[in-house]
Design an enzyme around this catalytic site. Structure first.
Site, PDB file in Angstrom:
ATOM      1  N   ARG A 100      11.965 -45.452 -10.659  1.00  0.00           N
ATOM      2  CA  ARG A 100      12.962 -44.982 -11.631  1.00  0.00           C
ATOM      3  C   ARG A 100      12.482 -45.247 -13.048  1.00  0.00           C
ATOM      4  O   ARG A 100      12.041 -46.341 -13.379  1.00  0.00           O
ATOM      5  CB  ARG A 100      14.303 -45.692 -11.400  1.00  0.00           C
ATOM      6  CG  ARG A 100      15.358 -45.528 -12.495  1.00  0.00           C
ATOM      7  CD  ARG A 100      16.152 -44.253 -12.329  1.00  0.00           C
ATOM      8  NE  ARG A 100      17.052 -43.995 -13.439  1.00  0.00           N
ATOM      9  CZ  ARG A 100      18.353 -44.196 -13.432  1.00  0.00           C
ATOM     10  NH1 ARG A 100      18.943 -44.687 -12.360  1.00  0.00           N
ATOM     11  NH2 ARG A 100      19.090 -43.895 -14.483  1.00  0.00           N
ATOM     12  N   ARG A 109      16.413 -38.595 -11.790  1.00  0.00           N
ATOM     13  CA  ARG A 109      16.225 -39.932 -11.223  1.00  0.00           C
ATOM     14  C   ARG A 109      15.573 -39.873  -9.846  1.00  0.00           C
ATOM     15  O   ARG A 109      16.056 -39.155  -8.971  1.00  0.00           O
ATOM     16  CB  ARG A 109      17.586 -40.611 -11.074  1.00  0.00           C
ATOM     17  CG  ARG A 109      18.346 -40.783 -12.366  1.00  0.00           C
ATOM     18  CD  ARG A 109      19.848 -40.835 -12.063  1.00  0.00           C
ATOM     19  NE  ARG A 109      20.646 -41.099 -13.227  1.00  0.00           N
ATOM     20  CZ  ARG A 109      21.126 -40.154 -14.025  1.00  0.00           C
ATOM     21  NH1 ARG A 109      20.868 -38.890 -13.796  1.00  0.00           N
ATOM     22  NH2 ARG A 109      21.869 -40.476 -15.062  1.00  0.00           N
ATOM     23  N   ASP A 112      19.043 -43.614  -8.131  1.00  0.00           N
ATOM     24  CA  ASP A 112      20.136 -44.074  -8.987  1.00  0.00           C
ATOM     25  C   ASP A 112      21.095 -44.869  -8.114  1.00  0.00           C
ATOM     26  O   ASP A 112      21.618 -44.341  -7.126  1.00  0.00           O
ATOM     27  CB  ASP A 112      20.844 -42.868  -9.617  1.00  0.00           C
ATOM     28  CG  ASP A 112      21.870 -43.255 -10.652  1.00  0.00           C
ATOM     29  OD1 ASP A 112      21.743 -44.339 -11.256  1.00  0.00           O
ATOM     30  OD2 ASP A 112      22.813 -42.474 -10.875  1.00  0.00           O
ATOM     31  N   ASP A 114      24.526 -47.188  -8.370  1.00  0.00           N
ATOM     32  CA  ASP A 114      25.642 -47.603  -9.217  1.00  0.00           C
ATOM     33  C   ASP A 114      26.577 -48.499  -8.431  1.00  0.00           C
ATOM     34  O   ASP A 114      27.060 -48.109  -7.361  1.00  0.00           O
ATOM     35  CB  ASP A 114      26.435 -46.388  -9.712  1.00  0.00           C
ATOM     36  CG  ASP A 114      25.700 -45.589 -10.770  1.00  0.00           C
ATOM     37  OD1 ASP A 114      24.888 -46.176 -11.506  1.00  0.00           O
ATOM     38  OD2 ASP A 114      25.948 -44.374 -10.856  1.00  0.00           O
TER      39      ASP A 114
END
Length: 171
Positions: A100, A109, A112, A114
């Site tokens: 990344r 990306r 990713d 989160d």
């Protein structure tokens, strides 16, 4: 008598009991499906953490200013003794291991990750906000989250993102 400062958890102390955390996983560069599968496996291999459940894989167009191919997305449910801050550190390390890069905001990306929810934590710091501040605006988060944790997503939240294109893909 002086007032005592509120107790702030030490980010380096393992949590006891562990908490349930939810992580959104996405990729729109390279071998997207393989990258998401590897990331889901890696989440279960984090220290003091186990993978409880994972959603199916979903395809969604990039949102905001992101460019590149469609994203492949999923959500993972974890049981972890890591604090939210240490879990975030581990997620960022996994992103770096997957190549990344962050050349600009909303860049495509390779991976990713989160942190969506960490137990009942409410946090608002420059580094981390919990619950994730934009999760309720994103079908690519809510649909897979509802698949594995329907108690975390209301019918109204799903209705609010119903106009966003999202498609289940073969695992």
């Amino acid at each position: 008598m002086a007032a005592q400062a509120p107790l702030v958890p030490d980010p380096d102390m393992p949590l006891d009991p562990p908490v349930r955390a939810f992580v959104a996983v996405g990729s729109n560069l390279g071998e997207r499906v393989a990258t998401v599968r590897r990331a889901l496996q890696a989440l279960g291999e984090l220290p003091q953490t186990r993978l409880l459940a994972r959603s199916g894989l979903y395809r969604a167009a990039p949102r905001e200013a992101a460019r590149g191919d469609d994203f492949i997305n999923a959500v993972a449910a974890l049981e972890t003794r890591l604090t939210a801050e240490r879990l975030l550190d581990a997620l960022l390390a996994l992103e770096r291991q997957a190549g990344r890069q962050r050349p600009y905001h909303h860049a495509p990306r390779t991976l990713d990750l989160d942190l969506l929810l960490h137990g009942q934590a409410r946090l608002d710091s420059p580094r981390l906000t919990l619950p994730h501040p934009r999760m309720a605006q994103r079908a690519f988060v809510l649909v897979p989250l509802a698949e594995i944790a329907p108690q975390c997503v209301t019918a109204q939240a799903l209705a609010a993102v119903a106009g966003q294109a999202i498609e289940r893909v073969a695992d």
